[in-house]
Design an enzyme around this catalytic site. Structure first.
Site, PDB file in Angstrom:
ATOM      1  N   SER A   1     -84.757 -15.477  68.088  1.00 30.52           N
ATOM      2  CA  SER A   1     -83.897 -16.519  67.725  1.00 30.52           C
ATOM      3  C   SER A   1     -82.898 -16.644  68.735  1.00 30.52           C
ATOM      4  CB  SER A   1     -83.369 -15.995  66.440  1.00 30.52           C
ATOM      5  OG  SER A   1     -82.563 -14.962  66.316  1.00 30.52           O
TER       6      SER A   1
ATOM      7  N   ASP B   1     -79.420  -9.976  64.826  1.00 31.50           N
ATOM      8  CA  ASP B   1     -79.836  -9.213  65.836  1.00 31.50           C
ATOM      9  C   ASP B   1     -80.343 -10.019  67.080  1.00 31.50           C
ATOM     10  OD1 ASP B   1     -82.178  -9.994  65.137  1.00 31.50           O
ATOM     11  OD2 ASP B   1     -83.182  -8.084  64.717  1.00 31.50           O
TER      12      ASP B   1
ATOM     13  N   ASP C   1     -83.276  -9.822  69.660  1.00 32.36           N
ATOM     14  CA  ASP C   1     -84.812  -9.367  70.378  1.00 32.36           C
ATOM     15  C   ASP C   1     -84.632  -9.401  72.021  1.00 32.36           C
ATOM     16  OD1 ASP C   1     -85.906  -8.997  67.774  1.00 32.36           O
ATOM     17  OD2 ASP C   1     -85.949 -11.209  67.674  1.00 32.36           O
TER      18      ASP C   1
ATOM     19  N   ASP D   1     -83.080  -5.001  68.965  1.00 35.71           N
ATOM     20  CA  ASP D   1     -84.366  -4.636  68.944  1.00 35.71           C
ATOM     21  C   ASP D   1     -84.949  -4.530  70.525  1.00 35.71           C
ATOM     22  OD1 ASP D   1     -84.192  -4.210  66.462  1.00 35.71           O
ATOM     23  OD2 ASP D   1     -85.654  -5.827  65.816  1.00 35.71           O
TER      24      ASP D   1
ATOM     25  N   LYS E   1     -84.965 -21.945  58.498  1.00 35.33           N
ATOM     26  CA  LYS E   1     -84.796 -20.380  58.312  1.00 35.33           C
ATOM     27  C   LYS E   1     -83.717 -20.262  57.306  1.00 35.33           C
ATOM     28  CE  LYS E   1     -84.625 -17.839  62.197  1.00 35.33           C
ATOM     29  NZ  LYS E   1     -84.348 -17.394  63.446  1.00 35.33           N
TER      30      LYS E   1
ATOM     31  N   TYR F   1     -88.589 -14.919  54.039  1.00 29.42           N
ATOM     32  CA  TYR F   1     -88.338 -14.680  55.231  1.00 29.42           C
ATOM     33  C   TYR F   1     -88.798 -12.951  55.710  1.00 29.42           C
ATOM     34  CZ  TYR F   1     -86.329 -15.249  60.126  1.00 29.42           C
ATOM     35  OH  TYR F   1     -86.005 -15.532  61.348  1.00 29.42           O
TER      36      TYR F   1
END
Length: 735
Positions: free
Chosen positions: A101, A112, A114, A166, A227, A236
């Site tokens: 995202s 968060d 990625d 993450d 979303k 989700y």
């Protein structure tokens, strides 16, 4: 004529290059009213924290800069420890890439990031999970650090200066990692192991999606809206069998390809139109899959038998192409398809001026939707252990959903993605408790006054899977417990506060931003068709329980307490072997119902029983019936479909039917040419033009392949000093 001529000129101005595997459905440009509805959509989304301000965006850049420097320092240290020449150590480099995202530009407040750590060939994955993990542990600003090394894509999770990250890892077959490295080049995948390829694919897929949409800004706004809607509606979560961020992005991208000039408000409506009509399991593709000489495994139902059983395939556009929705089960697909239909009905009203966008974003009340629930509880004695334990249990909940779906009496097993803190009074040994709730719909059985249902094996095999996995990765520690409890709707107040149970339209913004949350809508079409009206009768005898020495309460007292969880203390018999499973108490048990019953020859299993329980020996599992699959499909022949047709007005408008008919004709370029005559067979045109029939998901369940991700079911449940007790869950449903 003048109007037609003006529209023709306008349409020709809007035409642009071709996107996707079919021609677009409409090239119409937005009208003034579409821009007005789009602005209203933005205004409706703002209170939910979907847009970050400049200060928050800059903070993310600072954190990513710090992380990038940490990676370079670590790679340099590893290079020195492996005795590389100083001249090489000075140039080895290393880099952090973002994906998901954040890279798509649709991240929300508090979301968060990625990220991918790319290292040169001499840095091993073991270095990443050992020395880099230790470096993070001693870094200021790092909190909640944990490694998930056995995941499908191994990852280190942590919070850095308030930003959750993450971080996955890939090593490339090159000596140095430059700052201008391009990961879209397929040759970068050469000579890499499968875990590195999966890690790289996150970045490659994100970049490819952005490359395949006609208008990036319109795509981003539409995706933000979809979303937010999915989170509010509780659908989700890739981990739990719904869709994750990349899958939602690909569905929105496909909608943008079909309506390349539409405004965001129109695209949201068309999104629901297209995917409420989609004939799953036909795949969603953003481009024709490309061949490569790297010989990596790709999603291809012609070649891979297991790919034919995916329920809701959405195929990533970057090589090697994969199905991003392999976790979807019959239950989760049923829930999502109904939500698409509900979304279409609501957006119809919005664009007709009969409602506003806030109605689309209303969270339903999951806890008023079903009559029966399973409460799954994970507890641990320390905060650190609880963090690890909850992560593992949550990652395996889809196994429980799959097990329940295979029960012949269960029509639907609907997991709520949001977890809740548990009641510490019920877990006095452990201070850290989390709970998940699964709504259960039982199948109506014709000509039956009552039905005996045994959930013991379904739940026990799930707990064994979690326990075995924890032991295999040396996670299992004293105090880690998992329990599954059957409760009725009227008993939920023992687990959750009244404001959550009664909540319908109001929800705190922090819940929406930080949970995978939202609660799900009421489905009267499914709920009303089930044998779900169980009477409060006590016609049960516990199976294989030790004798109770408790005094029986009076009948009046029993009736007064019948709706409350009653604790039944059953001592563990000496003959129970340790480490056979995990405790599965049943709520609402009566003390006077515990009586001695003769034991089976194998072993004695203590049982905590509830109301409406009757004796029934668990049928042994037949290995010939197939193993649980990664996507949670069952090996029994039953379909889960809503019994009530949705609003006739949705399907009735000529323009709508014309759009859908055109879309079906366009999609047929990827399907078998005979699909019109053989639609019931759900054939899908395989890659390259040859037709490959994909079996419908309600047939041939016995052919399913065992999961490659789950631990080998033949490996023994470990026997160690952590005592685990098997209990049984049985109930009787009455008309």
């Amino acid at each position: 004529m003048k109007e037609m001529s003006a529209n023709t000129v306008l349409d020709s101005q809007c035409q642009q290059k071709h996107y996707g595997i079919t021609s677009p459905i409409s090239l119409a440009c937005p009208k003034e009213i579409d821009h007005i509805y789009t602005q209203k959509l933005i205004d409706a989304m703002k209170p939910f924290g979907v847009f970050e301000d400049e200060e928050e965006l800059n903070h993310r850049l600072v954190v990513l800069g710090k992380l990038n420097n940490l990676v370079k320092e670590w790679i340099s240290d590893v290079s020195e420890s492996k005795n590389l020449p100083p001249s090489v150590v000075a140039t080895v480099g290393g880099k952090i890439f973002t994906f998901g995202s954040y890279r798509l530009g649709v991240h929300t407040k508090g979301a968060d990031i990625d990220a991918l750590c790319v290292a040169p060939r001499h840095v091993e994955r073991s270095d990443f999970f050992q020395s880099f993990f230790e470096k993070l542990k001693h870094q200021d600003g790092i909190r909640n650090l944990r490694a998930v090394e056995d995941a499908f894509v191994p990852v280190i999770k942590f919070e850095f200066d308030g930003i959750e990250i993450d971080l996955v890892f890939a090593r490339l077959a090159i000596q140095t990692i430059s700052d201008n490295l391009d990961l879209r080049d397929d040759s970068r995948l050469r000579s890499l192991d499968i875990r590195c390829i999966r890690s790289l694919n996150g970045c490659r897929v994100t970049d490819e999606i952005l490359h395949l949409v006609p208008n990036k800004e319109t795509f981003r706004l539409t995706l933000r809206a979809v979303k937010l809607w999915a989170k509010r509606r509780g659908i989700y979560s890739n981990m739990l069998g719904f869709l994750g961020g990349v899958s939602w992005a690909m569905l929105v991208a496909r909608t943008c390809q079909l309506y390349p000039n539409a405004a965001a408000s129109t695209l949201v409506h068309k999104f629901f139109l297209v995917f409420s009509k989609w004939e799953w399991p036909n795949p969603v593709l953003l481009k024709q899959p490309e061949e490569s000489n790297l010989n990596l495994p790709v999603w291809d139902p012609r070649v891979n038998p297991s790919d034919r059983y995916h329920l809701m395939p959405i195929i990533t556009p970057a090589y090697p192409q994969q199905n991003s929705t392999y976790n979807v089960s019959t239950s989760t697909r049923t829930v999502m398809v109904e939500e698409f239909k509900q979304g279409l009905a609501v957006t119809d009203e919005i664009l007709q001026g009969k409602s506003d966008w806030s109605k689309l974003l209303e969270p339903p009340n999951f806890f008023q939707k079903y009559r029966h629930y399973i409460v799954l509880t994970a507890s641990a004695s320390t905060e650190e252990n609880h963090l690890e334990w909850v992560g593992l249990v949550e990652s395996k909940i889809r196994v429980l959903v799959g097990n329940l779906e295979r029960n012949e009496f269960i029509t639907l097993a609907h997991v709520n993605p949001q977890s809740f803190p548990g009641n510490k009074e019920h877990h006095k040994d452990n201070n850290y408790v989390s709970m998940w709730f699964l709504g259960i719909i039982f199948r109506r059985v014709e000509n039956a006054e009552s039905v005996n249902i045994d959930l013991t094996y379904d739940i026990q095999s799930f707990t064994d899977t979690v326990y075995r996995q924890a032991n295999n990765i040396n996670m299992l520690k004293e105090g880690m417990k998992i329990e599954a409890t059957h409760v009725k709707k009227k008993q939920l107040h023992h687990y959750l506060p009244a404001e959550i149970l009664q909540k319908k339209k109001k929800q705190s913004l922090s819940d929406v931003s930080r949970s995978s949350g939202g609660l799900l809508s009421k489905r009267s079409s499914l709920d009303s068709s089930c044998l779900d009206s169980s009477r409060d009768t006590d016609n049960g005898t516990p199976f294989n329980s030790p004798a109770s020495k408790s005094d029986s309460p009076s009948v009046g007292e029993t009736e007064r307490n019948s709706a409350e969880p009653a604790a039944v203390i059953v001592e563990k018999p000496l003959s129970v072997p340790p480490a056979q499973g995990l405790s599965i108490p049943v709520i609402g048990a009566k003390v006077d119902s515990v009586k001695a019953v003769s034991s089976p020859a194998v072993c004695t299993i203590p049982t905590v029983v509830g109301r409406n329980v009757i004796p029934r020996i668990t049928t042994p599992h037949n290995p010939a019936q197939g193993q649980p699959h990664l996507n949670g499909m069952s090996n029994i022949t039953k379909t889960v479909t809503p019994k009530r047709a949705h609003s006739p007005s949705i399907d009735g408008t000529p323009k709508r039917l014309k759009d859908i008919e055109k879309f079906i004709r366009l999609e047929s370029t990827f399907k078998d040419p005979r699909a019109a005559e053989e639609r019931k067979r759900k054939s899908v045109d395989a890659i390259g033009g040859e037709s490959m029939p994909i079996p419908t998901i309600d047939t041939s369940r016995k052919k399913r392949l065992p999961s490659k991700e789950l631990p080998d079911s033949s490996s023994p449940v470990p026997a160690n000093n952590i005592r685990v007790i098997k209990n049984s869950i049985r109930l009787t449903l009455n008309r």
